[in-house]
Write an enzyme that holds these catalytic residues in place. Structure first.
Site, short mmCIF file in Angstrom:
data_model
loop_
_atom_site.label_atom_id
_atom_site.label_comp_id
_atom_site.label_asym_id
_atom_site.label_seq_id
_atom_site.Cartn_x
_atom_site.Cartn_y
_atom_site.Cartn_z
N LYS A 97 0.83 -1.21 0.00
CA LYS A 97 0.00 0.00 0.00
C LYS A 97 0.87 1.26 0.00
O LYS A 97 0.72 2.12 -0.86
CB LYS A 97 -0.93 -0.01 1.22
N GLU B 57 12.74 7.07 -4.65
CA GLU B 57 13.17 7.99 -5.70
C GLU B 57 12.97 7.45 -7.10
O GLU B 57 12.89 8.21 -8.06
CB GLU B 57 14.65 8.36 -5.49
#
Lengths: 173, 774, 351
Positions: free
Chosen positions: B670, B741
């Protein structure tokens, strides 16, 4: 005259420069309403003023005399979470949590506008009485609330789920 | 640099390369990650479950106190005045009207600021936290347009802001370098102590001889992080010690750095930052915390400094612009014979790094020859800094657009071109990959996205006014783990608490680490709490480089090893575990059991109870991150975009996006999905709208509001599909690699390639605004 | 923010009085304004921001949100029905009004393409009209030169970032644009502004309210000090029932216009019988495209005619460093909007 903040009477500030946002955050310590830009460009400070969503950073507190303000702290009843707050957790509609109270207050105001039939930029038919709760409508109507973490999908999921099943009768509350 | 300095660096360099060689040649088993983390095998635990955020209920109620929301008794408010020239000297400061204004407590300028040591700039020491090392309000020099030149303290923010507007400052301006055209000499940049260059064979010659080639220049503009929470600190001095409620992604670094600046012992500075409203590399130590602490000391009052949105642009640096040439040579089969990726990016004299845009190219493709180089020059601007995927975010824009251009020239599917050039080992370092499954990611992604429906002929699909196209690109980000990881476990009969100086800025750290610790300790999730975001906790753990999962995960693993040893000692001879060594047991069911004989079990509560101990406290430290010198460790992703470009107006809308990731094991599907999407959405901004506008005449940032610096809004963000291979990396803690990232990498190129497929227009100058498509 | 005193007015007369505006005797030369530093406050969505930036520093704020927020139908003896919109009507209320949606859809469309829903809930009609330019150099009081903010200081936008700036009607002193969407529709709809001031009550065609910068860029409008907008009147305009507003911007929502087009079109037997056309994002004022309108009346409603009219309107355009694309963009958008109103298929080219 006082300002009703989440049902409590509050004295307006002596200094008319104080924004509604700073009254909430600095005087009343209701810091759930966030300051993201202080210039009307991010939506983090969204509150409900007499039921309409507005930006508290561009509202002078003295303008709110005799009016009723609802902040994120006033959404849930008796300390319980508002259904939309539950849905934000379930759909991961936030990451850092800073834009979140503004997104939630904005969505509560937004759904009232949608049900009232206020058109939006993406509404195809201006004459239509009822506007579909499409994702595109929700996205356009939430576009005044920036999110930098990128929780947009979860936010729209949470709103769509919370308000998909509710009826007009509930909307009138 | 002096000759002595150069000599020192050469010796250090030589020592480093010997060390590197030794680590490369060392047997796997001697290295961190050499033996797979037992949790990789563990099924049916908390790892892999889509657990909702543990801080969710607090955040949806607005009840999580951020740095500017902590109220201190007697607190005053700060406002900053910024310079209006890029370089020169302050001639006069007229602060009289400001000092006389109602409510004003202090006006601080370089004339009355306390003497401070320069901030330790990033990478200059293990715990250096500052974006630059410019002395803070110590002299009459101005080094960039927007540098703080005065600070006002007043009883209310309104009073401070007003008084600030009354300060009049005159300057003696000096010529400044504020654009590439006015910059001085270019030199090869260095990053983390290494030159940003690499050379395999003679790439220019191979390129010249290649039958197929692409040679193009791509430009990316400056960017700002624009976390929704502006930088802020609320701080107080008590008995000579400094307490800071900060918004930072580096609590331990900030405490150490502030101590250096103010001449204190490290333990005299306490930095607390449990909630951070987004960071993305920008929430480190900048002038505002230092100035507020200095003013608080002068005024002897607690201070709140909450930067205005403009203040964030003026005080906190962002990502530098880049100008990148990518030249690719290929044979008739599409096998790369040459990769040249070089270019220039400005930095400031006082910043820690040039934007390292060649990083993603180092391990991308199996080319016979490679030439990479980042050249840099100094500009008089606010120090540029790390922003989400420094290097990879903009480097993949150039490399992956060029690959798309080459694929078209070869008449090859862009995915096929990439797969034909998959390297066996790292093409530059020669090291083996720890785990690389990019081909799997492409296969899964292409299938789910419907890549086979793409028409390779540009401008061949139109719906009304809209031209529709598809593009793809590779995403990549390395596995990082920085030195300094440590964690403490406090175990009692009810469960365990993990203490670690890590950060939760929305990445899900608190939730994911609770899941990991629950599995590590064999406890239910509810029995584990994680305390973080405070410099008094163990560890030096930067929330950067997507390294927290690994750094904290390994630290907890090491602490757990200590814990098992201590528990076995406490268990003694009366325990079913009697006589067993730490290597023979594992944690399960809130206790320890023998690995090959689960019947030999004793619960933690029982062990502690028999030993008469209320709790057991152990601490563990992560070893040096030598694994990254032994293996080439990278995550990858296959990014797919469908873009619609309006044939009348040139407006681009991304209608579909899919990211297919190979990032090791996913701890929490999630929060991981949110991390991936968040990166991708920032990538959509990079592709289509984001640009910090620095006026080249003055070095002044002109779009210093969120109305003028465009971030994607809800309507710009389609439903973003994210999937992953979930193949564990055998050499990382939990088999996981960081995921914060990678989403922003590859995205810009995927969008640009889709726009090309839609329109036949190749835009190489980012962002892709509509004027470039008219 | 510079300190000020806050006063609230429930009607126009009180507002004028609180702002220190006194009736001026006919022929009298002296100004009838006591406190030139007084400002009227509507929703605050622009003025509060400008005060925080210390670009506006009124000594007195007179809150006029208590003025009329009614939208009333007007009518003359011939049954022509218009609308009278109170100055304090909020943008959302105007956009959602049934008659506006039916008779002036371009106005609804223009409003809902502007700002964000929160801002539209706050902003008043008069406040929207009187909002100031978003030129970044105008806003940067500390660090940039601006003739609009400080007459004679110079303009840093002319040679700076001017992607958002004017291509029509600019001057060497100022290249700023008016940022409103609502106003572009009002300019196209032949609206009239009702004013109250030292000279009593008067009316002004909307297109004469905003000025071009000339050598007085500090003056955005033709208003005299102390003038108060009390209402906006829309005339009966049957062709406005077939009208549209299209806004082109750098992101899909919540951004100022690069170019916008408000148009109403009446076509009979393939011929343009009447047209209203105005542009946003191109000039210091909402740009009523009279040249294009004139070129279109009586012409066949074809793409070629639309193209020629758009080209005629933009013939005088003067690009700056960053905004040359607006000339082509404006023409394309005009052609697309007129084509849509004429019932043409949605096609276009370029890109």
């Amino acid at each position: 005259m006082s300002i009703a903040v989440n049902g409590s009477a509050v004295k307006p500030p002596d200094d008319p420069r104080v924004s509604l946002l700073d009254l909430l955050r600095e005087t009343l310590h209701l810091s759930g309403t966030k300051k993201g830009c202080d210039q009307g460009a991010c939506g983090a400070c969204t509150v409900l003023l007499d039921g309409q969503r507005v930006l508290s950073c561009l509202t002078l507190a003295v303008q709110c005399e005799g009016r009723s303000v609802t902040t994120v702290e006033g959404l849930g009843a008796d300390g319980a979470l508002h259904p939309l707050q539950h849905a934000f957790i379930e759909h991961d509609g936030f990451q850092c949590g800073y834009c979140t109270p503004g997104q939630i207050c904005s969505a509560v105001g937004m759904i009232g506008e949608l049900r009232r039939g206020v058109p939006s930029h993406v509404t195809a038919d201006l004459a239509a009485g009822a506007i579909p709760h499409s994702r595109e409508e929700l996205r356009e109507r939430m576009s005044g609330n920036l999110c930098r973490c990128g929780a947009h999908n979860g936010i729209i999921d949470a709103i769509a789920e919370t308000y998909a099943e509710t009826t007009h009768a509930e909307a009138a509350e | 640099m002096s000759i002595v300095g150069k000599g020192k660096r050469a010796i250090q360099g030589a020592a480093q390369s010997v060390m590197k060689k030794a680590v490369e040649l060392a047997p796997d088993s001697l290295l961190p990650g050499g033996r797979p983390d037992p949790l990789i095998r563990r099924q049916h635990g908390q790892i892999g479950r889509p657990v909702s955020r543990v801080d969710g209920p607090l955040k949806v109620r607005g009840a999580a106190p951020f740095a500017a929301e902590v109220a201190l008794e007697g607190m005053v408010y700060a406002a900053l005045a910024h310079s209006t020239i890029a370089k020169g000297r302050i001639l006069t400061i007229d602060a009289g009207r400001a000092e006389a204004a109602p409510g004003v407590v202090l006006v601080m300028t370089h004339r009355n600021a306390p003497r401070l040591a320069p901030p330790p700039r990033f990478l200059s020491a293990a715990k250096a936290a500052a974006g630059d090392d410019v002395p803070v309000m110590q002299d009459d020099r101005v080094r960039w347009n927007g540098e703080p030149v005065a600070l006002v303290l007043a009883e209310t923010q309104e009073q401070a802001d007003h008084a600030r507007s009354l300060i009049r400052i005159t300057y003696a301006e000096e010529p400044a370098a504020t654009s590439l055209a006015t910059a001085g000499a270019h030199e090869v940049g260095t990053f983390m102590g290494e030159p940003l260059s690499a050379k395999i064979g003679d790439a220019e010659a191979a390129f010249a001889a290649a039958p197929h080639k692409v040679d193009a220049v791509y430009r990316t503009p400056p960017h700002n992080h624009n976390a929704l929470e502006p930088h802020a600190a609320t701080l107080v001095w008590r008995d000579g010690a400094l307490f800071v409620h900060d918004a930072t992604q580096a609590v331990a670094h900030t405490a150490w750095s502030l101590a250096r600046i103010f001449g204190l012992e490290e333990d005299q500075v306490h930095v607390s930052s449990p909630y951070v409203g987004g960071g993305f590399g920008g929430k480190t130590l900048w002038q505002h915390q230092i100035l507020a602490a200095a003013a608080a000391r002068l005024a002897d009052r607690p201070v709140r400094i909450a930067l205005s949105r403009e203040g964030v642009y003026r005080v906190v640096g962002g990502r530098s612009p880049t100008e990148q040439r990518v030249a690719l040579g290929a044979d008739a089969d599409g096998r790369l014979t040459a990769i040249i990726h070089r270019g220039v990016t400005p930095k400031t004299p006082h910043s820690a790094m040039p934007e390292p845009f060649i990083l993603p190219t180092q391990s991308a493709y199996a080319a016979k020859t490679i030439a990479l180089e980042v050249r840099t020059c100094d500009l008089d601007l606010v120090a540029n800094t790390f922003m989400r995927a420094p290097g990879e975010a903009v480097g993949t824009v150039a490399l992956e657009c060029a690959m798309d251009e080459l694929a078209e020239q070869l008449g090859l599917d862009p995915i096929e071109l990439r797969l034909r050039n998959e390297p066996e080992t790292d093409p530059v370092s020669g090291r083996p990959f720890s785990s690389r499954n990019l081909a799997v990611a492409y296969r899964l992604g292409a299938q789910r996205f419907g890549w086979d429906r793409r028409n390779p002929v540009p401008r061949s699909r139109r719906e009304g006014e809209w031209l529709v196209g598809m593009g793809c690109a590779t995403a990549t980000y390395p596995y990082h783990r920085m030195p300094g990881g440590a964690a403490r476990i406090t175990l009692d009969a009810g469960g365990a608490r993990i203490d670690v100086a890590a950060h939760e800025m929305g990445m899900g750290t608190a939730t994911a680490q609770a899941q990991i610790a629950a599995d590590r300790l064999g406890l239910p999730l509810e029995a584990v709490t994680v305390r973080y975001g405070d410099s008094s906790l163990p560890g030096v753990i930067l929330a950067g480089g997507s390294q927290q999962t690994a750094s904290v995960g390994l630290s907890v693993m090491m602490a757990h090893r200590e814990l098992v040893g201590e528990l076995l000692k406490l268990a003694g001879n009366d325990s079913p575990l009697a006589g067993l060594g730490a290597e023979e047991v594992e944690s399960a069911d809130a206790g320890l059991r023998k690995l090959d004989d689960p019947g030999r079990f004793e619960s933690y509560a029982s062990i502690l109870g028999r030993a008469g101990r209320g709790e057991l406290v152990v601490e563990g430290s992560a070893p040096m991150p030598l694994e990254t010198m032994h293996w080439s460790m990278h995550s990858h992703g296959a990014m797919f975009c469908e873009a619609r470009v309006n044939a009348v107006t040139g407006e681009t809308r991304v209608s579909r996006f899919l990211g297919s990731f190979d990032c090791g094991r996913i701890v929490n599907p999630k929060t991981a999905a949110s991390q991936f999407r968040g990166g991708i959405i920032m990538g959509l901004g990079l592709a289509l709208m984001e640009e910090t506008q620095v006026d080249g005449r003055t070095g002044r940032i002109m779009n210093r509001t969120l109305a003028d610096y465009h971030l994607p809004v809800h309507l710009d963000v389609p439903e973003i599909d994210v999937i992953w291979t979930d193949i564990p990396d055998p050499h990382t803690p939990m088999g996981a690699r960081g995921i914060g990232e990678i989403g922003i990498t590859g995205t810009g190129a995927a969008v640009a390639n889709a726009v090309y497929n839609a329109t036949g227009r190749r835009v190489r100058d980012f962002p892709i605004t509509l004027d470039k498509l008219l | 923010m510079t300190p000020f005193s806050y006063l609230r007015a429930a009607d126009a007369d009180t507002a004028l009085q609180l702002a220190g505006v006194h009736a001026r005797h006919p022929g009298a030369g002296h100004p009838g304004v006591e406190h030139p530093a007084a400002k009227y406050l509507g929703g605050g969505t622009n003025l509060v921001d400008l005060m925080r930036e210390t670009i506006e520093r009124p000594g007195t704020l007179v809150d006029v949100t208590g003025l009329s927020d009614r939208i009333a139908e007007t009518g003359d003896a011939n049954g022509n029905r218009g609308l009278l919109i109170g100055a304090a009507v909020r943008n959302t209320a105007l956009a959602e009004h049934r008659l506006v949606r039916q008779r002036y859809p371009m106005l609804s469309r223009a409003i809902v393409s502007g700002a964000s829903p929160q801002i539209r809930n706050m902003a008043t009609v008069a406040g929207n009209i009187l909002q100031r330019t978003r030129c970044a150099y105008f806003y940067d009081r500390a660090g940039s030169r601006c003739n609009k903010r400080e007459p004679g200081q110079g303009c840093d936008a002319i040679d700076g970032f001017n992607r958002m700036h004017a291509i029509l009607g600019a001057s060497p002193a100022c290249v700023a644009t008016h940022p409103s969407d609502l106003c572009v529709a009002l300019a196209a709809l032949d609206a009239t502004v009702h004013l109250s001031g030292a000279d009593g009550e008067r009316r002004l065609p909307f297109t004469e309210l905003h000025r071009l910068p000339g050598d007085e860029p500090g003056r955005d409008t033709a208003l005299e000090p102390g003038d108060l907008i009390t209402a906006v009147e829309l005339p009966a305009l049957p062709l406005a029932a077939n009208s549209a507003y299209r806004k082109v911007r750098d992101r899909s929502s919540y951004a100022f216009a690069l170019v916008s087009v408000a148009a109403a079109l009446s076509v009979e037997n393939g011929t343009v019988t009447d047209v209203r056309l105005a542009l946003g994002g191109v000039a210091h004022k909402p740009w009523r495209a009279l040249t294009a309108e004139q070129a279109l009346r009586g012409q066949p409603a074809t793409e070629a005619a639309f193209r020629a009219a758009a080209a005629a309107e933009l013939a005088a355009a003067q690009p700056l460093r960053d905004n040359g694309f607006k000339i082509e963009l404006a023409q394309r958008t005009i052609v697309a909007v007129l084509g849509e109103l004429a019932g043409h298929d949605r096609t276009g080219d370029g890109a």
